[in-house]
Design an enzyme around this catalytic site. Structure first.
Site, short mmCIF file in Angstrom:
data_model
loop_
_atom_site.label_atom_id
_atom_site.label_comp_id
_atom_site.label_asym_id
_atom_site.label_seq_id
_atom_site.Cartn_x
_atom_site.Cartn_y
_atom_site.Cartn_z
N LYS A 113 0.84 -1.20 0.00
CA LYS A 113 0.00 0.00 0.00
C LYS A 113 0.88 1.25 0.00
CE LYS A 113 -3.91 2.04 2.56
NZ LYS A 113 -4.82 1.86 3.71
N SER A 188 -9.67 1.74 2.91
CA SER A 188 -8.89 2.59 2.01
C SER A 188 -7.81 1.85 1.23
CB SER A 188 -8.21 3.71 2.83
OG SER A 188 -7.28 3.16 3.76
N SER A 212 -9.85 -0.55 7.07
CA SER A 212 -9.25 -0.36 5.75
C SER A 212 -8.60 -1.59 5.15
CB SER A 212 -8.23 0.78 5.79
OG SER A 212 -8.89 2.01 5.90
#
Length: 378
Positions: A113, A188, A212
């Site tokens: 990420k 997210s 997330s």
């Protein structure tokens, strides 16, 4: 009418040419049977083959790169450099050929990420405010990945500063759900979930403050795992939201794979015991499932049935008060206090780093407009 005959013939010839070209391109661009097989391997299957020498990291990585290229329009990546990835795969192969131990991952690619620091990549966290900010050190979880002889496949797209539930980023474009491009991938950590679901990689790092890792898992049919706080060490190597709730986690396609990675990345050393389901009591919030799609309800109820058949006792309770109180506390603690404090600290740190570096964000990571994406079925 005499003039329409040749025109119609020309139109027919053009359409025939278009159809033949489309079929020819489809045949050329279709993944081979071997590529499809490799892309569908779980992490456990891939590491078994890699560590036993049945396949090289270079061959396996190349198959994943081709799979990613097939689904490039999904917009899973913020930074993606295939040549760099292949070079790292070849280095792992050379080390293994020289008789070195390359376990436990043996050259397995892993998505990261884009709020987690990796030397050689920008850490942008989905915001133009951090464009071009390159870390001088790897996050501790990345160091652990390298020690296990894993490879960074690339940095994945995310909600801006991890604030959101859809990964529809207004600057870098939306991450499209591989199963239905009209649906979002959750957030997210949507880019990690998207590339795992579309078979571009077996697993990747996510981060989780209030769902997330888990929300993208639910949206893409993958397993989003939030470990206990402080088990995955990312101290000083992540763009934070809140120090009281942030943790790095893993998104994979199977629970078995999550266990494999948890054994590598976790510093908690908790013993994992076989749970006896018979007689286990499981809390069941009866008013927590409003608005679910009928198919989701059916899947959920089928899972509950399997649990009860295995001897689990469902204890029903009212979730309403807890949900309301939790939302209020989150708004006050996270949005009003901790997030602004931590983000401001991180931004200052990144600005200082930027002054010592003339490098900028890779060209492949420029601003993307969502209107340029084509719809693609998966």
């Amino acid at each position: 009418m005499r003039h329409q005959g040749p025109l119609l013939s020309e139109i027919r010839l053009i359409w025939v040419f278009v159809v033949i070209s489309a079929v020819f391109n489809a045949i050329l661009c279709a993944p081979s049977k071997r590529q499809t097989e490799l892309a569908n391997w779980t992490a456990k299957e891939a590491t078994d083959h890699l560590c036993s020498g049945q396949i090289t990291s270079s061959e396996y990585t190349q198959a994943l790169l081709e799979q990613i290229e097939l689904h490039a329009c999904l917009n899973n990546f913020a930074a993606f450099e295939p040549d760099k990835v292949l070079a790292e795969a070849r280095a792992i192969d050379a080390s293994k050929a020289a008789g070195n131990d390359t376990g436990p991952l043996c050259g397995l690619p892993f998505a990261v990420k884009d709020n987690i620091d990796v030397v050689g990549y920008a850490t942008v966290a989905g915001t133009p405010g951090l464009e071009g900010m390159r870390p001088s050190n790897n996050s501790p979880v990345i160091t652990r990945l390298f020690e296990a002889h894993g490879i960074v496949l690339g940095k994945t797209n995310m909600e801006e500063l991890a604030e959101g539930l859809t990964t529809i980023n207004p600057v870098y474009g939306p991450v499209l759900n591989p199963y239905n491009n009209l649906h979002d991938v959750g957030g997210s950590s949507g880019g990690t979930a998207g590339v795992v679901a579309s078979r571009g990689v077996t697993a990747g790092f996510c981060s989780d403050t209030a769902g997330s890792c888990r929300i993208p898992g639910a949206h893409t049919g993958t397993v989003g795992f939030r470990p206990s706080l402080n088990c995955y060490n990312a101290a000083g190597g992540i763009v934070p939201q809140t120090t009281s709730r942030d943790t790095v986690g893993v998104i994979a396609r199977t629970v078995e794979d999550v266990i494999l990675f948890d054994d590598i990345f976790s510093e908690c050393n908790a013993s994992r015991q076989q749970i006896q389901l018979n007689g286990t009591k499981l809390g069941y919030p009866v008013n927590y499932w409003d608005g679910l799609d009928a198919k989701a309800v059916g899947t959920f109820e089928a899972a509950l049935k399997r649990l009860t058949e295995a001897g689990v006792e469902l204890v029903k309770f009212d979730m309403g008060l807890l949900s309301a109180e939790g939302a209020e506390v989150e708004a006050e603690l996270l949005l009003a206090y901790e997030a602004p404090r931590e983000i401001s600290r991180c931004t200052l740190c990144k600005v200082v780093e930027a002054k010592t570096s003339v490098q900028s964000r890779p060209a492949a990571c420029g601003t993307r407009q969502s209107s340029t994406y084509k719809r693609q079925s998966f």
